[in-house]
Enzyme design. Structure first.
Site, PDB file in Angstrom:
ATOM      1  N   PHE A   6      22.005  40.794 -20.276  1.00  7.48           N
ATOM      2  CA  PHE A   6      21.129  39.702 -20.737  1.00  7.48           C
ATOM      3  C   PHE A   6      20.350  39.041 -19.611  1.00  7.48           C
ATOM      4  O   PHE A   6      19.349  38.369 -19.855  1.00  7.48           O
ATOM      5  CB  PHE A   6      21.967  38.624 -21.466  1.00  7.48           C
ATOM      6  CG  PHE A   6      22.708  37.682 -20.541  1.00  7.48           C
ATOM      7  CD1 PHE A   6      22.055  36.594 -19.971  1.00  7.48           C
ATOM      8  CD2 PHE A   6      24.037  37.891 -20.218  1.00  7.48           C
ATOM      9  CE1 PHE A   6      22.720  35.740 -19.098  1.00  7.48           C
ATOM     10  CE2 PHE A   6      24.700  37.041 -19.350  1.00  7.48           C
ATOM     11  CZ  PHE A   6      24.039  35.966 -18.787  1.00  7.48           C
ATOM     12  N   GLU A  50      21.634  42.366 -26.785  1.00  8.80           N
ATOM     13  CA  GLU A  50      21.432  41.760 -28.111  1.00  8.80           C
ATOM     14  C   GLU A  50      21.157  40.268 -27.997  1.00  8.80           C
ATOM     15  O   GLU A  50      20.674  39.646 -28.938  1.00  8.80           O
ATOM     16  CB  GLU A  50      22.647  42.032 -29.013  1.00  8.80           C
ATOM     17  CG  GLU A  50      23.984  41.484 -28.542  1.00  8.80           C
ATOM     18  CD  GLU A  50      24.723  42.395 -27.563  1.00  8.80           C
ATOM     19  OE1 GLU A  50      24.071  43.133 -26.796  1.00  8.80           O
ATOM     20  OE2 GLU A  50      25.971  42.348 -27.552  1.00  8.80           O
ATOM     21  N   ARG A  51      21.458  39.677 -26.817  1.00 12.07           N
ATOM     22  CA  ARG A  51      21.242  38.232 -26.669  1.00 12.07           C
ATOM     23  C   ARG A  51      19.800  37.901 -26.297  1.00 12.07           C
ATOM     24  O   ARG A  51      19.351  36.778 -26.478  1.00 12.07           O
ATOM     25  CB  ARG A  51      22.208  37.671 -25.626  1.00 12.07           C
ATOM     26  CG  ARG A  51      23.645  37.671 -26.176  1.00 12.07           C
ATOM     27  CD  ARG A  51      24.588  37.012 -25.246  1.00 12.07           C
ATOM     28  NE  ARG A  51      25.148  37.953 -24.299  1.00 12.07           N
ATOM     29  CZ  ARG A  51      26.014  37.625 -23.351  1.00 12.07           C
ATOM     30  NH1 ARG A  51      26.395  36.367 -23.219  1.00 12.07           N
ATOM     31  NH2 ARG A  51      26.503  38.541 -22.543  1.00 12.07           N
ATOM     32  N   CYS A 103      23.583  39.206 -10.569  1.00 10.14           N
ATOM     33  CA  CYS A 103      24.604  40.041  -9.930  1.00 10.14           C
ATOM     34  C   CYS A 103      24.516  39.900  -8.420  1.00 10.14           C
ATOM     35  O   CYS A 103      25.432  40.278  -7.712  1.00 10.14           O
ATOM     36  CB  CYS A 103      24.427  41.482 -10.330  1.00 10.14           C
ATOM     37  SG  CYS A 103      22.887  42.156  -9.728  1.00 10.14           S
TER      38      CYS A 103
END
Ligand code: NAD
Length: 498
Positions: free
Chosen positions: A158, A185-186, A290
């Protein structure tokens, strides 16, 4: 054709399969919510496995013609796409801020990095050349040719809805592969818009396909025999699952996982620069990167100044809606993320850390429905504690202290992850020792976000990466091509005189 950025009504999130926008037959949907305002932006269909398979099959049908298209022609579509992305950058950035929460400047930066990958992939006609040797034995020649792998797929997280698909897709297409993208999906809306731009390039039918969904859709991609290579970015447990299942099904896989990135602060580091860069690294994108710093390790006298300076920087960071002027940090992605991050702050305290700057449950006037956590500093984080080694993925920086660089390296290398590690120092010897010994794939020296440019591999070691070839750079050319070696001889006596 959906137009989510311009409409205030929730967008219908569609799949794009075989050159057509299609409503999913999904029985389950996930609300897409602006994490700053709580506004409903759309509903993601959790597409059934059959639709993942349909995307793979459309890409497989497109493959024979696309792989025969000369590389020089294939990259013409990427040149067009670059121009379209440039023209649409502002709209795309707004959309990223709306669905993902980061500030508008961060979203613009994300799209710049996406475009950089398109630019690099445009060099594919030369990048994917093979090599050859004449006379490997008398009259024998040997040639290595690179050919596309086949249908490839990306499964995306996401936190960079615009950039991460571009770590893979442009290279795959330029190498002659066809493609399936599954966004998070977010945050499905950015990819809806990017596919609209791809459509405008007149890319042939089926070369790129989009399928929305979650675990079932992903597993259908991993199990489909037409898919030959999978690129994944997300959390470590899912990275491990995708890597294992891809390997069981005989596919190539490159799976980037989670991170817990340390920054070592030496006593001779430039104080202002180190503090500013560390704060940007830890709190940029609300720590949902990240390559975010999540632990700062002070060495010797660095303890005398760094904790106080970083606390000031954390406390003064302006948190709010990323579309508003002057905002330096947006919300975290969801109520679940906010609850998890705040729980980890509490667990850190329970393990013995102090919380001089506590960002839990902030009040952001005008955005009471937003999922905000303000910058948080945990100090005296005990070595060996859970909070020292677990990815929190929010705006939380733990501070630890050691007496020597050797001890700092021991802490850096003790963690399970190996995405990024940074050092701040004026000493070349300390920097070299760190570069040499730190067990991480991306190293920053007086740099707080060591995210490689498109022409270098986005590395990652240990639990942060499963696979052999990384995204971007030469690794991308290797990953998206398979090598064929031809050995030939043409005996002299066969030649006719003309
Ligand atoms: P996530 O693992 O929850 O989801 C990533 C993708 O996997 C999504 O497309 C999701 O639909 C799919 N997925 C989720 N559960 C699945 C399951 N059980 N089976 C099959 N597919 C599944 O990750 P996220 O929360 O979207 O992203 C944040 C994570 O990504 C963090 O851990 C972050 O460190 C990591 N990340 C890593 C990098 C890197 O370069 N190493 C870059 C960005 C993000």
């Amino acid at each position: 054709m959906p137009s989510p950025a311009r409409s205030s009504a929730p967008a219908e999130v569609l799949n794009y399969i075989d050159h057509a926008w299609r409503a999913s037959s999904a029985s389950q949907h996930l609300d897409v919510v602006n994490p700053a305002t709580g506004e409903l932006l759309g509903r993601t269909p959790l597409s059934p496995g059959l639709e993942g398979a349909a995307a793979a099959e459309a890409a497989a049908r497109a493959l024979p013609e696309w792989r025969r298209t000369p590389p020089g022609e294939r990259v013409q579509y990427l040149f067009k796409l670059k121009a379209l992305l440039e023209d649409d950058l502002e709209e795309l950035a707004r959309l990223i801020t709306m669905e993902c929460g980061k500030t508008l400047d961060e979203a613009r930066g994300e799209m710049r990095r996406a475009i950089e990958n398109v630019e690099f992939a445009c060099g594919m006609p030369i990048l994917m050349q093979g090599y050859n040797s004449e006379d490997i034995a008398r009259g024998f020649d040997e040639t290595m040719i690179r050919q596309p792998v086949g249908v490839c797929a990306a499964i995306c997280p996401f936190n960079f809805p615009g950039m991460i698909p571009f770590w893979f897709m442009p290279y795959a297409l330029a190498c002659g592969n066809t493609y399936v993208v599954k966004p998070s999906e977010r945050v499905p809306l950015t990819m809806q818009r990017i596919i609209q731009l791809i459509e405008q390039t007149d890319l042939p039918r089926g070369v790129v396909n989009l399928v929305n969904g979650a675990a079932e859709t992903v597993d259908a991609i991993l199990d489909h025999p037409a898919i030959r290579a999978v690129s994944f970015v997300g959390s470590t447990p899912v990275a491990r699952h995708v890597y294992r299942r891809s390997a069981e099904n005989g596919k190539r896989a490159q799976c980037q996982g989670g991170a817990k990135n340390p920054i070592v602060v030496m006593p001779d580091a430039d104080r202002e620069m180190t503090t500013k860069i560390t704060a940007d690294s830890a709190f940029g994108c609300a720590g949902q990167r990240c390559a975010a710093a999540s632990v700062a390790i002070t060495v010797a006298e660095a303890r005398d100044w760094f904790p106080e300076m970083i606390c000031d920087a954390a406390a003064s960071r302006v948190t709010g809606y990323g579309l508003d002027d002057g905002v330096q940090m947006g919300p975290v992605i969801s109520p679940q993320s906010k609850a998890r991050i705040e729980e980890w702050i509490g667990l850190g305290a329970a393990e013995g850390a102090g919380i001089p700057v506590d960002g839990r449950n902030p009040s952001i006037p005008g955005y009471e429905r937003g999922t905000f956590v303000r910058p948080t500093i945990l100090v005296d984080v005990p070595a060996g504690s859970q909070v020292a080694s677990t990815e929190i993925f929010g705006p939380v920086l733990g501070v630890m202290h050691v007496a020597t660089l050797e001890a700092a390296l021991e802490l850096v290398n003790r963690g399970p992850h190996g995405n990024m590690a940074c050092i701040f120092t004026r000493s070349g010897a300390a920097a070299r020792k760190f570069r040499y010994e730190a067990e991480a794939g991306d190293i920053g020296i007086n740099v707080g976000i060591a995210a490689p440019m498109a022409f270098f591999p986005f590395s990652g070691w240990k639990e942060s990466f499963f696979g052999d070839l990384h995204g971007q750079g030469w690794d991308a050319v290797e990953f998206f091509t398979q090598k064929k070696v031809v050995i030939e001889r043409w005996p002299k006596e066969w030649s006719r005189k003309f």
